[in-house]
Scaffold this motif. Structure first.
Motif, short mmCIF file in Angstrom:
data_model
loop_
_atom_site.label_atom_id
_atom_site.label_comp_id
_atom_site.label_asym_id
_atom_site.label_seq_id
_atom_site.Cartn_x
_atom_site.Cartn_y
_atom_site.Cartn_z
N LYS A 26 0.68 -0.91 0.13
CA LYS A 26 0.28 -0.01 0.12
C LYS A 26 0.98 1.38 0.28
CE LYS A 26 -4.54 -2.26 1.10
NZ LYS A 26 -5.54 -2.04 2.13
N GLU A 27 2.44 1.54 0.86
CA GLU A 27 3.19 2.58 0.51
C GLU A 27 3.56 2.82 -0.89
OE1 GLU A 27 6.09 1.93 3.00
OE2 GLU A 27 5.17 1.06 4.46
N VAL A 28 3.72 1.34 -1.64
CA VAL A 28 4.21 1.76 -3.08
C VAL A 28 2.86 1.41 -4.00
CG1 VAL A 28 4.56 0.65 -5.19
CG2 VAL A 28 5.64 -0.47 -2.60
N ALA A 29 1.67 1.50 -3.67
CA ALA A 29 0.57 2.03 -4.63
C ALA A 29 0.03 3.89 -4.03
CB ALA A 29 -0.54 0.91 -3.69
N LEU A 30 0.69 4.64 -2.83
CA LEU A 30 0.49 5.60 -2.86
C LEU A 30 0.93 5.88 -2.78
CD1 LEU A 30 -1.43 7.76 -1.58
CD2 LEU A 30 0.72 7.34 1.12
N LEU A 31 2.60 5.79 -2.98
CA LEU A 31 3.79 7.08 -4.53
C LEU A 31 3.23 6.45 -5.71
CD1 LEU A 31 6.20 8.14 -4.25
CD2 LEU A 31 7.52 5.60 -4.60
#
Length: 175
Positions: A26-31
């Protein structure tokens, strides 16, 4: 500065070519979402996009945690205000999907050999399906956005190749 390849196999690297590692998808998705869209987004919208199965309060808390971890990796590439998050537009120049779109828009017509070369170079950015293997089982709204973007970018690529073909056919017809 970051280098983000979102076509084909996803690659997120820092300016020293170190591959960035994140604690959660989800961190990757946010970025990715912030970098690809290139515009500010309200925090509550982002929380709903990635944590829609949770209460608003819990989703916003999850967003804050992800943002804190993300900023440890990417620093000032994320612009944070009280209500919104955005990706730094200067850093966005290193996002392949953003470069692809900008170049195709700038090359709306292809009437010279130089423009044809530039268009061909822009089309080589499309190295595979946008976020092809990236799925978040617990974020259906994010997955829906990915599918829409995949279709839109594939259509842009097709239009770009049609421009090249039309230019080539015009050149053949002139000889």
């Amino acid at each position: 500065m970051l280098q983000m390849n979102l076509f084909g196999s996803i690659k997120l690297a820092s300016s020293d070519a170190t591959i960035l590692r994140f604690r959660s998808q989800k961190e990757v998705a946010l970025l990715i979402y912030l970098a690809h869209t290139g515009q500010p987004h309200r925090r509550d919208t982002l929380a709903d996009l990635l944590w829609d199965a949770r209460s608003s309060k819990q989703a916003l808390g999850n967003l804050r945690t992800a943002l804190t971890r993300l900023r440890q990796q990417v620093g000032d590439a994320i612009i944070v205000t009280r209500d919104t998050l955005a990706f730094d537009l200067n850093a966005r120049q290193q996002v392949d999907s953003g470069c692809f779109e900008a170049q195709l828009q700038a090359l709306a017509t292809c009437r010279s050999a130089e423009k044809a070369r530039q268009l061909h170079t822009a089309l080589t950015c499309y190295a595979g399906v946008f976020l092809g293997a990236f799925i978040l089982p617990t974020a259906p709204r994010f997955n829906d956005w990915v599918m829409v973007e995949q279709e839109r970018l594939a259509r842009l690529m097709q239009v770009g190749y049609q421009r090249l073909i039309s230019y080539a056919l015009e050149r053949v017809g002139q000889t």
